[in-house]
Design a protein around this motif. Structure first.
Motif, PDB file in Angstrom:
ATOM      1  N   TYR A   1       7.268   7.644   3.414  1.00  0.00           N
ATOM      2  CA  TYR A   1       6.072   8.477   4.017  1.00  0.00           C
ATOM      3  C   TYR A   1       6.983   9.811   3.934  1.00  0.00           C
ATOM      4  O   TYR A   1       6.175  10.770   3.773  1.00  0.00           O
ATOM      5  CB  TYR A   1       5.545   8.378   4.986  1.00  0.00           C
ATOM      6  N   ALA A   2       8.096  10.110   4.191  1.00  0.00           N
ATOM      7  CA  ALA A   2       9.175  11.173   4.119  1.00  0.00           C
ATOM      8  C   ALA A   2       9.086  11.799   2.785  1.00  0.00           C
ATOM      9  O   ALA A   2       9.005  12.959   2.435  1.00  0.00           O
ATOM     10  CB  ALA A   2      10.504  10.839   4.879  1.00  0.00           C
ATOM     11  N   PHE A   3       9.449  10.804   1.857  1.00  0.00           N
ATOM     12  CA  PHE A   3       9.210  11.217   0.515  1.00  0.00           C
ATOM     13  C   PHE A   3       7.917  11.698   0.021  1.00  0.00           C
ATOM     14  O   PHE A   3       7.689  12.800  -0.723  1.00  0.00           O
ATOM     15  CB  PHE A   3       9.960  10.079  -0.454  1.00  0.00           C
ATOM     16  N   ILE A   4       6.980  11.122   0.340  1.00  0.00           N
ATOM     17  CA  ILE A   4       5.695  11.414   0.153  1.00  0.00           C
ATOM     18  C   ILE A   4       5.241  12.917   0.481  1.00  0.00           C
ATOM     19  O   ILE A   4       4.743  13.659   0.054  1.00  0.00           O
ATOM     20  CB  ILE A   4       4.765  10.223   0.495  1.00  0.00           C
ATOM     21  N   GLY A   5       5.459  13.047   1.972  1.00  0.00           N
ATOM     22  CA  GLY A   5       5.196  14.348   2.467  1.00  0.00           C
ATOM     23  C   GLY A   5       5.813  15.428   1.919  1.00  0.00           C
ATOM     24  O   GLY A   5       5.222  16.480   1.666  1.00  0.00           O
ATOM     25  N   ARG A   6       7.206  15.264   1.600  1.00  0.00           N
ATOM     26  CA  ARG A   6       8.105  16.360   0.864  1.00  0.00           C
ATOM     27  C   ARG A   6       7.487  16.472  -0.262  1.00  0.00           C
ATOM     28  O   ARG A   6       7.073  17.799  -0.728  1.00  0.00           O
ATOM     29  CB  ARG A   6       9.321  15.817   0.772  1.00  0.00           C
ATOM     30  N   THR A   7       6.869  15.748  -1.143  1.00  0.00           N
ATOM     31  CA  THR A   7       6.356  15.841  -2.545  1.00  0.00           C
ATOM     32  C   THR A   7       5.022  16.802  -2.368  1.00  0.00           C
ATOM     33  O   THR A   7       4.770  17.427  -3.223  1.00  0.00           O
ATOM     34  CB  THR A   7       6.254  14.709  -3.203  1.00  0.00           C
ATOM     35  N   LEU A   8       4.130  16.293  -1.534  1.00  0.00           N
ATOM     36  CA  LEU A   8       2.944  17.047  -1.246  1.00  0.00           C
ATOM     37  C   LEU A   8       2.907  18.360  -1.070  1.00  0.00           C
ATOM     38  O   LEU A   8       2.296  19.332  -1.195  1.00  0.00           O
ATOM     39  CB  LEU A   8       2.202  16.156  -0.085  1.00  0.00           C
ATOM     40  N   LEU A   9       4.058  18.645   0.071  1.00  0.00           N
ATOM     41  CA  LEU A   9       4.412  20.041   0.627  1.00  0.00           C
ATOM     42  C   LEU A   9       4.806  20.890  -0.582  1.00  0.00           C
ATOM     43  O   LEU A   9       4.445  21.998  -0.808  1.00  0.00           O
ATOM     44  CB  LEU A   9       5.171  20.088   1.730  1.00  0.00           C
ATOM     45  N   ARG A  10       5.633  20.215  -1.672  1.00  0.00           N
ATOM     46  CA  ARG A  10       5.989  20.945  -2.725  1.00  0.00           C
ATOM     47  C   ARG A  10       4.699  21.233  -3.714  1.00  0.00           C
ATOM     48  O   ARG A  10       4.788  22.177  -4.279  1.00  0.00           O
ATOM     49  CB  ARG A  10       7.085  20.329  -3.458  1.00  0.00           C
ATOM     50  N   LEU A  11       3.890  20.521  -3.753  1.00  0.00           N
ATOM     51  CA  LEU A  11       2.692  20.672  -4.519  1.00  0.00           C
ATOM     52  C   LEU A  11       1.753  21.513  -4.177  1.00  0.00           C
ATOM     53  O   LEU A  11       1.432  22.446  -4.737  1.00  0.00           O
ATOM     54  CB  LEU A  11       2.079  19.323  -4.859  1.00  0.00           C
ATOM     55  N   LYS A  12       1.741  21.566  -2.937  1.00  0.00           N
ATOM     56  CA  LYS A  12       0.815  22.493  -2.123  1.00  0.00           C
ATOM     57  C   LYS A  12       1.393  23.989  -2.296  1.00  0.00           C
ATOM     58  O   LYS A  12       0.722  25.061  -2.418  1.00  0.00           O
ATOM     59  CB  LYS A  12       0.840  22.146  -0.786  1.00  0.00           C
ATOM     60  N   ARG A  13       2.703  24.219  -2.047  1.00  0.00           N
ATOM     61  CA  ARG A  13       3.105  25.403  -2.220  1.00  0.00           C
ATOM     62  C   ARG A  13       3.111  25.754  -3.620  1.00  0.00           C
ATOM     63  O   ARG A  13       2.910  27.278  -4.102  1.00  0.00           O
ATOM     64  CB  ARG A  13       4.777  25.319  -1.907  1.00  0.00           C
TER      65      ARG A  13
ATOM     66  N   LEU B   1       0.956  -1.168   0.110  1.00  0.00           N
ATOM     67  CA  LEU B   1      -0.025   0.039   0.026  1.00  0.00           C
ATOM     68  C   LEU B   1       0.635   1.344   0.016  1.00  0.00           C
ATOM     69  O   LEU B   1       0.614   2.296  -0.739  1.00  0.00           O
ATOM     70  CB  LEU B   1      -0.917  -0.019   1.406  1.00  0.00           C
ATOM     71  N   THR B   2       1.977   1.223   0.786  1.00  0.00           N
ATOM     72  CA  THR B   2       2.976   2.447   0.957  1.00  0.00           C
ATOM     73  C   THR B   2       3.537   2.701  -0.499  1.00  0.00           C
ATOM     74  O   THR B   2       3.655   3.785  -1.046  1.00  0.00           O
ATOM     75  CB  THR B   2       3.924   2.277   2.070  1.00  0.00           C
ATOM     76  N   VAL B   3       3.869   1.615  -1.102  1.00  0.00           N
ATOM     77  CA  VAL B   3       4.782   1.756  -2.254  1.00  0.00           C
ATOM     78  C   VAL B   3       3.817   2.379  -3.556  1.00  0.00           C
ATOM     79  O   VAL B   3       4.343   3.156  -4.111  1.00  0.00           O
ATOM     80  CB  VAL B   3       5.187   0.428  -2.796  1.00  0.00           C
ATOM     81  N   HIS B   4       2.509   1.753  -3.284  1.00  0.00           N
ATOM     82  CA  HIS B   4       1.425   2.267  -4.202  1.00  0.00           C
ATOM     83  C   HIS B   4       1.295   3.762  -4.214  1.00  0.00           C
ATOM     84  O   HIS B   4       1.084   4.498  -5.353  1.00  0.00           O
ATOM     85  CB  HIS B   4       0.218   1.479  -4.071  1.00  0.00           C
ATOM     86  N   ARG B   5       1.187   4.208  -2.831  1.00  0.00           N
ATOM     87  CA  ARG B   5       1.111   5.759  -2.637  1.00  0.00           C
ATOM     88  C   ARG B   5       2.252   6.671  -3.037  1.00  0.00           C
ATOM     89  O   ARG B   5       2.129   7.488  -3.728  1.00  0.00           O
ATOM     90  CB  ARG B   5       0.843   5.952  -0.977  1.00  0.00           C
ATOM     91  N   TYR B   6       3.595   6.144  -3.042  1.00  0.00           N
ATOM     92  CA  TYR B   6       4.883   6.476  -3.189  1.00  0.00           C
ATOM     93  C   TYR B   6       4.735   6.671  -4.669  1.00  0.00           C
ATOM     94  O   TYR B   6       5.390   8.029  -4.937  1.00  0.00           O
ATOM     95  CB  TYR B   6       5.696   5.930  -2.587  1.00  0.00           C
TER      96      TYR B   6
END
Length: 357
Positions: free
Chosen positions: A218-230, A125-130
């Protein structure tokens, strides 16, 4: 003389029966194992309806990969509630008097298989989200090929439990006192042969690796989502309204998957730390509070298999609304049944009969 001999034999038989494994088991259940038994009973009462509700609400799981994986996870969790919790209750109620070595090894092996299967499903599930968040343009896991990945998770999990089933690790022996030896169904490493300890160390190392992998992804996922949000903050809102909605849904799914991973790590870490901590601990000399706490910690992993319904209820609006509707409908049905029962219990007034007199 014969009367004295018969009396001595009777007294000896009574003392042996009084100081038997059954007696010591009854004593420890009534004194030290009340809290662990209540803990397992609560998990059973929560876990069964919780996982069944997940299976019902997410029954159309083929619509996307995320729901299909959590639906399969719910099946594994439900099996833990149906097999793992009753098995642990049986171990506690027969703490010093566990008689079936084969039952101990088979069920323990099935639990090992379930633990490793759940671990690999969570990693999937995590790899899929990543891949969805960090590499959206690359080839993704689809509803067509996810079945093969799920089958691989079950195959690896089953293979991990085969040694537990195939190798008959002896029942744990405890000198209770008065020349009485208690036999427990133990899955601890303390009294295991060296080869068995090495195998358990391998499984623990694999678990630790997967736990670190989950947090790294999840650290990589969180960093990517923050970049998209900005980036969206600097773009025109009208042009990105659709992207904002899809991003919000992606964030929700990520929150659910991340929370499930956190609960997984929190519930399983005490189990493995406990194996290291109790190597030189004599359980018979522990106070009842420490002993009860130790038995709860040894079964902390079961929390992971009952908590997902609460996570979905907190973060998934669809799951929450459907579950609330079920509660409301059930309450209305119970209310209607009570009203009907009260109506049927009301006696009708006697009717006047004209006898023609």
């Amino acid at each position: 003389m014969e009367n004295n001999t018969d009396l001595l034999t009777e007294v000896t038989t009574t003392v042996n029966a009084f100081l038997s494994r059954e007696y010591y088991t009854e004593q420890i259940v009534n004194q030290k194992l009340v809290a662990p038994i209540v803990y397992l009973a609560i998990l059973l009462l929560i876990g069964l309806p919780g996982n069944i509700s997940i299976l019902i609400i997410y029954r159309n799981y083929n619509k996307n990969v995320y729901r299909k994986i959590i639906w399969i996870i719910a099946i594994v969790d439900l099996l833990f509630c149906l097999i793992g919790v009753p098995f642990n209750l049986g171990r506690l109620f027969n703490y010093y008097n566990f008689k079936s070595l084969r039952a101990c090894q088979i069920v323990a092996g099935l639990l090992d298989s379930g633990i490793m299967t759940s671990t690999h499903l969570l990693v999937l599930l995590t790899v899929h989200r990543y891949r969805q968040v960090c590499y959206p343009l690359r080839r993704q896991i689809t509803t067509q090929n996810v079945t093969y990945f799920i089958a691989a998770c079950f195959a690896i999990g089953f293979a991990s439990g085969i040694p537990q089933i195939a190798v008959l690790q002896p029942l744990g022996e405890t000198e209770i006192g008065n020349r009485v030896t208690g036999y427990t169904c133990t899955v601890a490493w303390k009294d295991s042969p060296p080869g068995w300890k090495n195998y358990n160390i391998f499984l623990s190392s694999l678990f630790l690796f997967y736990t670190i992998l989950l947090f790294v992804l999840y650290a990589f996922i969180g960093r990517t989502l923050l970049r998209l949000k900005r980036r969206r903050r600097t773009d025109n809102y009208r042009e990105n309204a659709t992207n904002n909605r899809s991003s919000g849904l992606s964030m929700k799914i990520t929150q659910i998957a991340f929370t499930v991973s956190i609960v997984f790590a929190i519930s399983y870490v005490p189990l493995f730390l406990n194996e290291v901590a109790i190597k030189d601990v004599d359980e018979t000399k522990l106070s009842w509070t420490k002993f009860a706490f130790l038995k709860i910690v040894q079964r902390s992993y079961l929390i992971n298999h009952v908590a997902n319904a609460f996570i979905y209820y907190r973060f998934d609006n669809h799951f929450r609304s459907r579950l609330n509707s079920c509660f409301i409908t059930s309450a209305q049905c119970m209310k209607n049944d009570n009203n009907n029962e009260q109506t049927n219990n009301v006696t009708e007034p006697p009717r006047s009969v004209n006898l023609g007199i």
